[in-house]
Structures are given as structure tokens and as C-alpha cells.
Write an enzyme that holds these catalytic residues in place. Structure first.
Site, PDB file in Angstrom:
ATOM      1  CG  ASP A   7     -19.468 -16.984 -21.159  1.00  0.00           C
ATOM      2  OD1 ASP A   7     -19.623 -17.578 -20.589  1.00  0.00           O
ATOM      3  OD2 ASP A   7     -18.519 -17.755 -22.391  1.00  0.00           O
ATOM      4  CG  HIS A  58     -22.980 -17.117 -10.438  1.00  0.00           C
ATOM      5  ND1 HIS A  58     -22.478 -15.874 -10.379  1.00  0.00           N
ATOM      6  CD2 HIS A  58     -22.404 -17.662  -9.425  1.00  0.00           C
ATOM      7  CE1 HIS A  58     -22.352 -16.103  -9.252  1.00  0.00           C
ATOM      8  NE2 HIS A  58     -23.691 -16.587  -8.900  1.00  0.00           N
ATOM      9  CG  ASP A  61     -24.983 -21.787  -3.287  1.00  0.00           C
ATOM     10  OD1 ASP A  61     -25.166 -23.382  -4.006  1.00  0.00           O
ATOM     11  OD2 ASP A  61     -25.690 -21.778  -3.863  1.00  0.00           O
ATOM     12  CD  GLU A  97     -26.081 -19.739  -9.351  1.00  0.00           C
ATOM     13  OE1 GLU A  97     -25.582 -20.688  -8.174  1.00  0.00           O
ATOM     14  OE2 GLU A  97     -27.071 -19.364  -9.488  1.00  0.00           O
TER      15      GLU A  97
END
Length: 625
Positions: free
Chosen positions: A479, A427, A91, A488
Site C-alpha cells: 500500500d 496513486h 493523473d 493506481e
């Protein structure tokens, strides 16, 4: 560049004689030798991950070219310049606590393995990664008793799936001060700046002094105005809650200030507060961005190793710290009278279902540095279940790193971009969306979830060096970008690996492997084949009366040119296969979807599991560049 060639070589089958197969099966838990791993290359990729996570104005000489400038006005609306620093994970929030921990660990790697980094021509890049963080911390420390510790809000940030360069989410900044204390993050930032000051001291004395000044002020702030940071900062509580409290960070910061300055007041602090703050009381089996006790205990053990009798006034307390450090190390080594770190069936330390690799990397780091402390003092580690020599400790740390790089039941590297088989659906917003340089149009906040987050396509940007969260407790890995607990990467997970890779690259193999290596099957004559095959059985087990074997085949490109197209025939295959893609033609396979070429000297790793004899592999067609 050589002209493109289309060749159909003489067929070469990979056969394993029955006698060789028997020898392979007798080698339980056998594996490829440690020297098969390129630790220097992994170190290089690890540093690329930190470049990919940079926020702010990026330098022209950056190596990660798919990233662009972002968040160029962070803090401006609140009257402070908070441009820079690192995005935490997949993020775009800048969380101060894990970022500071990552900088501490990068710096500790330099403190311990400076020579190895110099010899490997990596020190300047590690110092650049550290400086990117410390420059941000200096800006964020706007007053003696005020520190800006977060930019962005996790809840609003997670509502959008967009590139950093297109961010449309609020960039609210949050600080701690005397009315809203946060001793964990102030203490960790003090530790990061002190560790970095020591790393920079031989190369930039003025900068080192500046970092020390801020470190001392932040430690005083953290200690004078004590309080849990997630009580003051509710927006962090959901994402990085402080379970261990702030006392470990106060001890940790003081220990690092002693390491950086040699000032006895800091050694006195960790001694006087050892019992009250849990430093000599906590016996732990994890080391992380939250819980610093194991790292603290190892760092203070170093004082005993280096000073011995000259630390007489503090020796008794330091020995108590060391006893707890050795509890942690013995638990990792599975020699702690049953109080051990859990292990997966494939041999990976397993602490948490969420981002477990961060605990593997931090533990591997502590094992590595302690092995060197012992080796330099000609000592051994005395565990409840036996004495362990320094070489054995380092060997175990290496086994964890090798698991990360591909010596595991899936034959997969959990470091993105390392090897030929690694996660391709990470991610991570930036990796999953075409670069701003490839697609200049703004990517919308919500529509990108369907188009990119849920896409089955591989990431358009390879997030080189990213250590994903890793497999589950049974060594399984899905995956899938939606699998954020495992897919992540984080700053905290990657940072300890820098020092470990530096150390292992300096001594890539030892004379006593942890496992007995399986004898390699005789290599067939190339007979015109561009690949040299080596076949190893790495595990065997019985289920429902059937013997199953895990086969690893490495195919090295020996033709002298990059292979851009490859067709393999794999016969007598009855189980699942990884590392190649099945075609519509019977028994025919080609490069996996994430791979477009195999450079000269590079290896393709193929893994399959089946009962009965090994499959037969042949190259039937290939093209070179």
C-alpha cells in the site's frame, strides 16, 4: 445523538474448541459465504469513483464533495470546447481510447442489467455517469471525419503532483482526421455512443438518436480512413499503445451498431470481415481497453442466443465467433485443456503485472453476461475439461468479485472505501492532497511530490469505489503511492464492475457455494461486549514442518451506536496481524490508522496468520457516539 459513553465491558475471549479447529482445517480453501458481501454498497461506491474522475464544471448535487471545478478552458486555445469528460486515472490526462471503452462498458451494463439497476435504484446514476462521457464525445466530434481524442500530455502531466483544481500543466488537445487517422479510438467512440444510445433509448429518445447519429458517422470515418491511432498520436503511444491494432475496434463498433439499431448492414459487416479482421480467428485470454476480441465474440454470441434460426444467413459465422468466446470463458474457468488464464495462489485471475484488476473486472463481466445468456436459453458451456452450468459460471465470476472485496489472502478490499481494510495510499493526485475546500492555497507542481506523493500519511480524501491495480502474482500488495502498477485506479478497470455489481446485488447468494464454507466457531455470549465475533480459518499450509493457518475474524458492532474508540486485547498471537493497529501496551490493539469509527451494524475485519492454535480476542474498552 446519544451522549458519549466510556465502557469497560466484561472480558469476552474468542476461543475455538479443538474439535471445531479440526473441522475448520479439513475445509481446505474455506471462506466466508458470498452473502457476507454488500454488492449493492459496492455498486454505489463504484459510481462514486466516476464522480471523482469528472473534469469540467461540476453539478451542485454531486456526491463527491471534496472535488471542485477544473479544466474549464480545455480546447479553447485551439478553437474547440473540450470541457468535460473524465480524467483517466491518478493523473489529469483525458485519454480518449480508455475513456470510450469505459463508457461502452458502463452502457453494456445497462443494456444487460437494466432491471436490476432499476430495482436497486441505481439506474439514474449510471446513466448520469454515461452521459458525462457521451456529452464530451459529442463535443469532441467536431466534423464527420475529425475527432478530438486527447487533452493533456502524459509526460508533462506526470512531472507534477497537483490537484485537478490547481492544474498548471499544458492542456494541449490532439485530434485524428483523414490525414492523421485513428481507427481504434474512432471505432471505440462509435461503440460507446451506440451502446449508450441503446441504454438511453427508453428514457430519452432524442438524446439516443443524437448519439446514434454521431456513432454512425464515427464508424464510417474509422472504416474509411483506416490507420493506427498511436501512429498519428505519438503522445498516446507511451501510455495507451494499440497492440491489437484497429480491426477489433472496427468489428466491435459494427457489432454495437447492430445491437443498437438492428440494421442488417452491420451484421453483414462483422460477418464479411470476420476472418480478415481476426474476429473468428483470434482466441484470446484477455479483454481490455486495447483488445476487444473477447467482448466482441461474447456480444455476437448474444445474436445467436436471441435469434437462433432467424439469423440463418449469418449463423455459421456467428457460431465461429461463439466458439472463440467460449475459448475465452473456458480459459477463465480453468477448463481449457491447459490453455487457461493464470491464477494467483489465492484464486485471482492474473493477466498482467500492471493494473491486473482491469482484466479481472472485464472477465467477470463477460462471465456474468454469458452465464445469463446460457441460463435464458437453458444451455451449458462445453469446455475441453468438462461441461459447465450457468450457475457455476456465475459462481466463478462471483469468486473474482469477492476476492476484490476482501476474500483474499490479505483480507483486504481492493476497492477503496469498501469494508474496513482497504488501500489508503492510492496513486491518485486528488485523493492524496487535501481538498481545495479544506486547504484553499494553491498546491505547487513539484514541491507536492515531497509533501504528498511521498507522504506516509493516509489519503486525506477517500477515493470511494476506486478499484486499484491490485496484488501481484503471489497475492502480495504494498500500500504505497509509489507502487503505481498496483496502487493506481483507472476508468477502464472500474467500468465493467458496475454491471457485475448490479447483477450480483440482485441475487447476492446462491444455494451451492463455490467452496465449502468453514463452520463458524461458536459465538460467545456477548456478556456486555459491543462486538459479535465470527472466526473462520480460510487457508492452511505446511512450511518447514509447521502447519500455518490464515484466520479471519469479523467483529460486528451490535451495540446499536457507532463505536468511536475501541481497545482490544489479543493474546497468544505469534504472527502478523492486519485490520487493527498495535499500541505500546502489551497485547493491546485499536482501530487501524485509516478508521475512526465503526458504525452500528458495520463489521471490522481482522486477519492474522500463524502456526498453532488461534489467538484469543477480547474487548477491554470502547466508546460510542
Amino acid at each position: 445523538m446519544a451522549a458519549t459513553m466510556n465502557k469497560t465491558p466484561a472480558t469476552t475471549f474468542l476461543l475455538i474448541p479443538a474439535a471445531a479447529s479440526l473441522v475448520l482445517l479439513l475445509a481446505a480453501a474455506a471462506s466466508v459465504e458470498a452473502s457476507a458481501f454488500d454488492y449493492a454498497g459496492a455498486f454505489d461506491k463504484c459510481l462514486l469513483f466516476f464522480e471523482a474522475q469528472r473534469s469540467g464544471k461540476l453539478p451542485d448535487d454531486r456526491l463527491v464533495r471534496w472535488r471542485g471545478d477544473s479544466a474549464l478552458t480545455d480546447g479553447f486555445s485551439q478553437g474547440v470546447d473540450l470541457v468535460g469528460g473524465y480524467y483517466d486515472s491518478g493523473d489529469h490526462v483525458k485519454f480518449g481510447l480508455p475513456m470510450a471503452y469505459a463508457v461502452t462498458m458502463l452502457s453494456w451494463g445497462v443494456v444487460e442489467f437494466e432491471k436490476e439497476m432499476v430495482d436497486g435504484n441505481k439506474l439514474h446514476r449510471v446513466l448520469d455517469a454515461i452521459r458525462w462521457g457521451t456529452n464530451y464525445f459529442v463535443k469532441a466530434h467536431t466534423q464527420h471525419n475529425a475527432l478530438w481524442v486527447q487533452v493533456g500530455d502524459g509526460d508533462s502531466d506526470h512531472l507534477c503532483w497537483e490537484r485537478a483544481e490547481d492544474m498548471s500543466t499544458p492542456r494541449t488537445a490532439f485530434k485524428i482526421d483523414i490525414n492523421n487517422p485513428g481507427s481504434e479510438v474512432a471505432g471505440e467512440t462509435a461503440a460507446a455512443l451506440a451502446a449508450a444510445a441503446k441504454a438511453f433509448k427508453p428514457y430519452d429518445r432524442m438524446y439516443s438518436d443524437l448519439l446514434l447519429l454521431h456513432s454512425k458517422q464515427l464508424f464510417t470515418f474509422a472504416d474509411t480512413f483506416r490507420g493506427k491511432y498511436d501512429d498519428s498520436l505519438q503522445s498516446a503511444k507511451k501510455f495507451y499503445p494499440s497492440a491489437s491494432g484497429y480491426q477489433d475496434e472496427l468489428l466491435w463498433a459494427a457489432a454495437w451498431l447492430y445491437e443498437a439499431t438492428g440494421d442488417e448492414q452491420y451484421l453483414r459487416y462483422v460477418s464479411q470481415n470476420a476472418e480478415a479482421f481476426g474476429g473468428t480467428g483470434w482466441a484470446v485470454t484477455e479483454f481490455s481497453w486495447d483488445n476487444k476480441y473477447a467482448g466482441l465474440q461474447v456480444l455476437l454470441s448474444k445474436v445467436l442466443f436471441e435469434q437462433g434460426g432467424s439469423a440463418a444467413g449469418y449463423a455459421d459465422t456467428l457460431k465461429q465467433y461463439q466458439a472463440k468466446a467460449e475459448f475465452f470463458l473456458c480459459a477463465c474457468l480453468q477448463k481449457n485443456n491447459g490453455h487457461n488464464v493464470k491464477m494467483t495462489p489465492g484464486g485471482l485471475m492474473y493477466v498482467s503485472d500492471w493494473s491486473n484488476m482491469q482484466y479481472v473486472s472485464s472477465s467477470a463481466f463477460l462471465l456474468t453476461v454469458y452465464a445469463d445468456y446460457l441460463a435464458e436459453s437453458r444451455g451449458t458451456l462445453r469446455c475441453p475439461d468438462g461441461e459447465v452450468k450457468p450457475a457455476e459460471i456465475l459462481r466463478f465470476a462471483r469468486s473474482q468479485v469477492d476476492y476484490v472485496l476482501g476474500k483474499n489472502p490479505k483480507g483486504m478490499s481492493y476497492m477503496v472505501g469498501y469494508g474496513s481494510y482497504y488501500p489508503t495510499h492510492v496513486h491518485h493526485r486528488g485523493a492524496s492532497i487535501p481538498s481545495i475546500y479544506a486547504m484553499n492555497a494553491t498546491v505547487g507542481c513539484m514541491e507536492s511530490f515531497d509533501k504528498y506523493y511521498n507522504s506516509k500519511n493516509a489519503d486525506p480524501n477517500v477515493l470511494h469505489g476506486a478499484l486499484v491495480g491490485g496484488p501481484d502474482a503471489n497475492d502480495a500488495y504494498d500500500d504505497d503511492r509509489c507502487n503505481y502498477q498496483h496502487a493506481e485506479p483507472t476508468l477502464a478497470g472500474n467500468a465493467p464492475m458496475s454491471g457485475v455489481f448490479a447483477r450480483l446485488a440482485a441475487s447476492p447468494a446462491d444455494n451451492t457455494p463455490e467452496y465449502t464454507p468453514a463452520p463458524n466457531a461458536p459465538s460467545p455470549s456477548n456478556g456486555g461486549s459491543p462486538l459479535e465475533f465470527v472466526h473462520t480459518v480460510t487457508n492452511t499450509w505446511k512450511a518447514n514442518g509447521v502447519d500455518y493457518y490464515r484466520h479471519v475474524v469479523t467483529a460486528k458492532n451490535t451495540c446499536g451506536h457507532a463505536i468511536t474508540y475501541l481497545k482490544l486485547q489479543i493474546k497468544e498471537l505469534s504472527g502478523e496481524i492486519y485490520g487493527v493497529s498495535r499500541t505500546n501496551a502489551k497485547d493491546m490493539y485499536e482501530f487501524p490508522s485509516w478508521m475512526t469509527r465503526l458504525d452500528a451494524g458495520a463489521q471490522l475485519t481482522i486477519v492474522y496468520i500463524q502456526g498453532g492454535p488461534a489467538a484469543k480476542i477480547a474487548v477491554v474498552e470502547y466508546k460510542t457516539a
